[in-house]
Design an enzyme around this catalytic site. Structure first.
Site, PDB file in Angstrom:
ATOM      1  N   GLY A  51      24.826  35.729  47.292  1.00 46.47           N
ATOM      2  CA  GLY A  51      26.163  35.303  46.878  1.00 46.47           C
ATOM      3  C   GLY A  51      27.050  35.066  48.086  1.00 46.47           C
ATOM      4  O   GLY A  51      26.944  35.767  49.097  1.00 46.47           O
ATOM      5  N   GLY A  53      30.576  34.295  47.579  1.00 45.11           N
ATOM      6  CA  GLY A  53      31.982  34.354  47.204  1.00 45.11           C
ATOM      7  C   GLY A  53      32.716  35.304  48.124  1.00 45.11           C
ATOM      8  O   GLY A  53      32.219  35.661  49.196  1.00 45.11           O
ATOM      9  N   GLY A  56      30.585  38.321  48.975  1.00 47.37           N
ATOM     10  CA  GLY A  56      29.340  38.029  49.681  1.00 47.37           C
ATOM     11  C   GLY A  56      29.582  37.450  51.066  1.00 47.37           C
ATOM     12  O   GLY A  56      29.009  37.922  52.054  1.00 47.37           O
ATOM     13  N   SER A 295      47.359  29.790  35.825  1.00 54.66           N
ATOM     14  CA  SER A 295      47.680  31.053  36.498  1.00 54.66           C
ATOM     15  C   SER A 295      48.680  31.860  35.694  1.00 54.66           C
ATOM     16  O   SER A 295      49.660  31.365  35.153  1.00 54.66           O
ATOM     17  CB  SER A 295      48.263  30.801  37.876  1.00 54.66           C
ATOM     18  N   ARG A 341      47.228  41.821  30.869  1.00 56.70           N
ATOM     19  CA  ARG A 341      46.456  40.749  30.255  1.00 56.70           C
ATOM     20  C   ARG A 341      45.892  41.095  28.884  1.00 56.70           C
ATOM     21  O   ARG A 341      45.931  40.282  27.971  1.00 56.70           O
ATOM     22  CB  ARG A 341      45.298  40.386  31.183  1.00 56.70           C
ATOM     23  N   HIS A 412      37.518  35.745  31.115  1.00 53.55           N
ATOM     24  CA  HIS A 412      37.899  35.408  32.470  1.00 53.55           C
ATOM     25  C   HIS A 412      37.187  36.244  33.521  1.00 53.55           C
ATOM     26  O   HIS A 412      36.845  35.756  34.594  1.00 53.55           O
ATOM     27  CB  HIS A 412      39.413  35.609  32.582  1.00 53.55           C
ATOM     28  N   GLU A 436      32.725  41.436  41.949  1.00 52.63           N
ATOM     29  CA  GLU A 436      32.695  41.459  40.487  1.00 52.63           C
ATOM     30  C   GLU A 436      31.339  41.928  39.959  1.00 52.63           C
ATOM     31  O   GLU A 436      31.232  42.410  38.832  1.00 52.63           O
ATOM     32  CB  GLU A 436      33.022  40.072  39.928  1.00 52.63           C
ATOM     33  N   ARG A 446      41.269  44.867  34.406  1.00 58.54           N
ATOM     34  CA  ARG A 446      41.668  44.566  35.777  1.00 58.54           C
ATOM     35  C   ARG A 446      43.081  44.008  35.806  1.00 58.54           C
ATOM     36  O   ARG A 446      43.429  43.173  34.974  1.00 58.54           O
ATOM     37  CB  ARG A 446      40.707  43.553  36.401  1.00 58.54           C
ATOM     38  N   LEU A 452      40.594  39.535  43.934  1.00 63.46           N
ATOM     39  CA  LEU A 452      40.437  39.062  45.309  1.00 63.46           C
ATOM     40  C   LEU A 452      40.502  40.253  46.255  1.00 63.46           C
ATOM     41  O   LEU A 452      39.755  40.358  47.223  1.00 63.46           O
ATOM     42  CB  LEU A 452      41.538  38.052  45.638  1.00 63.46           C
TER      43      LEU A 452
END
Lengths: 646, 248
Positions: A51, A53, A56, A295, A341, A412, A436, A446, A452
């Site tokens: 990975g 991202g 990674g 967003s 959320r 998400h 993740e 979360r 991030l």
């Protein structure tokens, strides 16, 4: 049938690396107690990172800088395309640059509470501590964060936080952070410390003498299946939201790397903890291939509403103020449109279930900027959200400056993932999991701008420190290419490929994936019930059987074959989906993103059951079904309370 | 709506390619262009034919994977829009649409509409970074950056590395991609120490990778889905001249 019939309970699991002592000293004490690897010996040690991202690329770059030999894999054509690139809103850090009362302790507190008391205090505290270093690191790399006229970094409040601790780069924070990590990675590629393998997919983990020693990969261009042996393997392969078919994840996101490791013995923790994001563009039809997030920062200025009366199909502009229900402001006066959320998502579902939803199928609510445009002016709103408004218009054909946006929740992020200890090592020695892909820091929910933070915390600062304690015992014994474990793993991959290509089927992979996604969304989505989950387990089992009978994969093995890639991923999603439902079924409480209809307060809020469920559910892949290992959660610093955002 | 598609089919890097006609029907105007291709592929698999290979991933315009030349235009007819964000409401029933891969010497075709863009990664590896090993950074507020500089850097950094600029350029030049990174880093104080070595390294790799030279046609910027401006090329040229003079 009781829930227990679907699984059995094994021994508890413990995090043996978690340090004790005052919480603010634990990370330092672990760093000191962990063994180091002499710089001259690092080049004798190979680490595989799967990975590219945030979690990674940052890990691979940092390990390369430290002098390890790194092999970094991604299925995309470039590391820069990993899905971290799409994160919009921002990254949290306890810098307290605004002087508004933020601190490491407050970020820690907010994250434990936001996770609905289902995460580990030690891990979360470390995350909050490291958060400040991440910003320093990214600024040094040239990440163009938003700034104020004085030249200092700008911050905003985000997703339910009462302080402004979110750093951002317009609506493209993930992109800029990932490019920073990608550039650091490419620098190491040029330096010769990292070997990059793009368009390669990990299809199996190799375990030798109870240690993770390598992986089997398929070159997606030539179809060649090969193996690589190393001293440690790091999985940074992202989340599993695509089990729902429709999600905000990229099309390629999949669970295969972690699921294959799970089948080789790694525990999968809390798979039912999935996050449904409240502000996505609603589905427009059956052709839909993914959902697009808008967003969450939009909720800072947008007001969420639906018509007060069901069946009111007037255009939004024709509905007078008094006939609108600003339901978040009404139900949660203290937090209003900025509730977390999970709460915002469920509230949207509730009003749509009442028949007050808007747009096609009644599956949408308005996010209205009229008041913000009146207060701040159109230019100011455009400066803040212009790119998001443009994106909305491209997708829907509607102009959000004139007509409120329509939004609806969508899958998400997945809080669950492979179980790891404080060192981010799974229960298979030598298998580390970051970002993740692991389960560690977000509990059952979360907070915005924390993904991030966690990805970069794991990759830049935590793993490169903790992995040395394991590698200090290396280099490990050489493993021959014809070693039994290597041959068996390679054969398993080849067998699976052959099966799919030779299956005499008549249905496409996507048609199965869509159907699986519908089952998951219906029964293991925003609201779960005992009855529904049992039904889902049956439906998934039946569909899985049909998949193996009827799936049709065209093309050959020795070429670029996107259908073949998808078939393997969907096969793993079936198994994961079953485990998610079993996990959701066994956890009869509601917590964070996991809402069990049977466990709610009188006014419809999630009700936890700390007495019974204050643990991490770590699932072992047993031969006769999953085995549950519980890790008890201990709260010494943040006393569990029922969350209230009223 | 019903559409006639003419799509470039090429079974492998060494194979000869050709345009093949397909008909798709019942396409919703709310579908994206790639969702329309999904429909085609489902149809092809059902017929036992090989589906069309194309690169795509995020489908929200940011990963830079999607890469189609549609009716001769990189990413199709809509300005500032990647292929994945192009929606079928831009088309009418009965339209004939040509779909081809990026065409450039430095981007060889792998299969159908999929091309090899690893040359872009090599250009970044040749200097498109700031050397800041993990853990060595000073406090983020130690170096203020004027807002206009940060904004200008961001504007250049918005590049998604899709390669539309190369596909649109009559010379197959990677100048806009490279210059966007040069400009992003040159506009930040953190980027100053390596400013000259960076531009020299990147230009050398660009040329070695088989990209063509820049003749200022401006097609790149016109095709760019992130609207990267030609000013970045001016900046690269200035930096390159200074750096080359210094190195000489």
């Amino acid at each position: 049938m009781s829930a227990d019939d679907y699984f059995r309970e094994g021994d508890p699991v413990a995090d043996t690396k978690a340090p004790s002592g005052p919480i603010s000293e634990r990370w330092e004490s672990r760093r000191f107690s962990g063994r180091l690897v002499n710089p001259a010996n690092r080049r004798k040690l190979r680490v595989i990172v799967v990975g590219t991202g945030l979690a990674g690329a940052s890990a691979a770059a940092t390990l390369g800088e430290l002098g390890y030999r790194v092999s970094n894999y991604c299925f995309q054509d470039s590391p820069r395309r990993a899905h971290s690139i799409a994160a919009q809103g921002g990254i949290n850090a306890a810098k307290n640059y605004r002087g508004d009362g933020d601190s490491v302790h407050r970020l820690f507190y907010d994250t434990v509470k936001g996770g609905d008391f289902r995460s580990r205090e030690s891990n979360v505290h470390r995350l909050a501590e490291v958060s400040t270093e991440i910003i320093d690191q990214c600024v040094a790399q040239g990440v163009p964060f938003a700034r104020e006229y004085g030249g200092l970094l700008d911050n905003r409040s985000f997703g339910g936080a009462q302080v402004s601790r979110t750093f951002y780069a317009r609506g493209q924070t993930g992109q800029q952070l990932l490019l920073g990590a990608y550039q650091a990675l490419e620098r190491q590629v040029a330096a010769g410390t990292v070997e990059l393998h793009t368009r390669h997919e990990m299809l199996e983990l190799i375990v030798v003498d109870d240690r993770a020693r390598g992986i089997v990969v398929r070159d997606l261009v030539t179809g060649e299946v090969s193996t690589e042996i190393a001293d440690a393997v790091v999985l940074a392969s992202g989340g599993y939201g695509n089990v729902f078919f429709l999600s905000t994840n990229a099309k390629g996101c999949n669970v295969t790397a972690t699921w294959r490791a799970h089948r080789k013995g790694a525990y999968f923790a809390n798979p039912c903890y999935t996050q449904i994001h409240p502000t996505c563009i609603p589905q427009s039809g059956d052709h839909q291939s993914k959902l697009t997030l808008m967003s969450e920062s939009l909720r800072n200025d947008g007001r969420v509403w639906v018509p007060a009366e069901r069946g009111d199909d007037r255009a939004p502009g024709d509905i007078p103020e008094a006939e609108r229900d600003y339901y978040l402001e009404r139900r949660y006066p203290a937090f209003g449109n900025l509730v977390p959320r999970d709460i915002a998502s469920r509230a949207a579902k509730a009003v749509c279930d009442e028949g007050r939803g808007v747009g096609p199928g009644g599956l949408g609510v308005y996010l209205d900027f009229e008041a913000a445009i009146g207060r701040l002016g159109k230019d100011a709103v455009e400066a803040k959200y212009g790119n998001l408004f443009d994106m909305y218009e491209r997708i829907t054909g509607e102009n959000p400056y004139e007509r409120p946006m329509r939004i609806y929740p969508a899958v998400h992020y997945t809080m669950g993932g492979l179980w790891v200890d404080y060192d981010l090592m799974s229960n298979i020695p030598g298998l580390f999991v970051t970002g993740e892909a692991n389960f560690s820091d977000h509990g059952a929910n979360r907070l915005g701008a924390s993904a991030l933070m966690q990805g970069l915390s794991d990759g830049y600062f935590v793993l490169p420190n903790t992995i040395s304690d394991y590698l200090a015992d290396g280099p490990f014994e050489a493993v021959a290419d014809d070693h039994e474990a290597v041959a068996e793993a390679r054969e398993a991959v080849n067998d699976r490929i052959e099966f799919f290509l030779n299956n005499d089927g008549d249905r496409t992979v996507d048609s199965f994936h869509r159907e699986l996604g519908k089952i998951m969304w219906e029964y293991c989505g925003m609201e779960r019930t005992d009855e529904g989950l049992r039904k889902a387990i049956g439906l998934i089992g039946d569909l899985k059987d049909e998949f193996y009978k009827r799936v049709k994969v065209t093309g050959g093995a020795g070429e670029l074959n996107q259908q073949l890639e998808k078939a393997g991923r969907v096969a793993d999603f079936f198994e994961l989906g079953e485990l998610m439902c079993i996990d959701a079924l066994h956890r009869t409480e509601s917590c964070g993103g996991h809402f069990r209809a049977e466990s709610q307060t009188e006014d419809g809020e999630a009700r936890r059951d700390d007495e019974q469920f204050s643990y991490v559910a770590a699932w072992e892949h047993g031969q006769t079904g999953p085995v549950l290992h519980k890790e008890d959660l201990v709260f010494e610093y943040v006393k569990p309370t029922q969350r209230s955002y009223k | 709506m019903k559409l006639k598609l003419r799509i470039w089919r090429q079974s492998g890097a060494e194979a000869k390619g050709r345009m093949v006609e397909y008909i798709v029907d019942g396409i919703s105007e709310d579908a994206s262009f790639l969702e329309m291709l999904d429909v085609l592929n489902e149809q092809l698999i059902a017929e036992g034919a090989d589906p069309v290979a194309f690169d795509h991933d995020c489908r929200e315009g940011i990963c830079g994977a999607c890469s189609l030349v549609i009716d001769g235009q990189a990413h199709g007819p809509q300005a500032a829009t990647t292929t994945c964000q192009l929606h079928m409401r831009k088309y009418r029933d009965g339209d004939v649409i040509d779909v081809e891969p990026w065409r450039a010497g430095a981007f060889p075709v792998i299969k159908d509409l999929v091309v090899d863009r690893t040359a872009f990664d090599r250009i970044i590896a040749a200097g498109g970074y700031i050397s800041a090993p993990t853990g060595t950074a000073p406090d983020a507020h130690a170096t203020p950056v004027a807002k206009q500089d940060a904004d200008a850097a961001f504007a250049a950094a918005a590049c998604i590395g899709c390669g539309a600029c190369v596909a649109a350029c009559p010379n197959g030049s990677g100048m806009l991609f490279m210059a966007a990174k040069v400009a992003h880093l040159a506009r930040m104080p953190q980027g100053q120490p390596e400013r000259h070595t960076r531009v020299l390294g990147m230009v050398a790799e660009h040329d070695a990778s088989g990209f063509g030279g820049c003749t200022n046609t401006g097609e790149c910027s016109a095709a760019c889905p992130k609207e990267i401006g030609l000013d970045v090329i001016g900046q690269l040229n200035r930096d390159f001249r200074k750096a080359a003079a210094k190195a000489a």
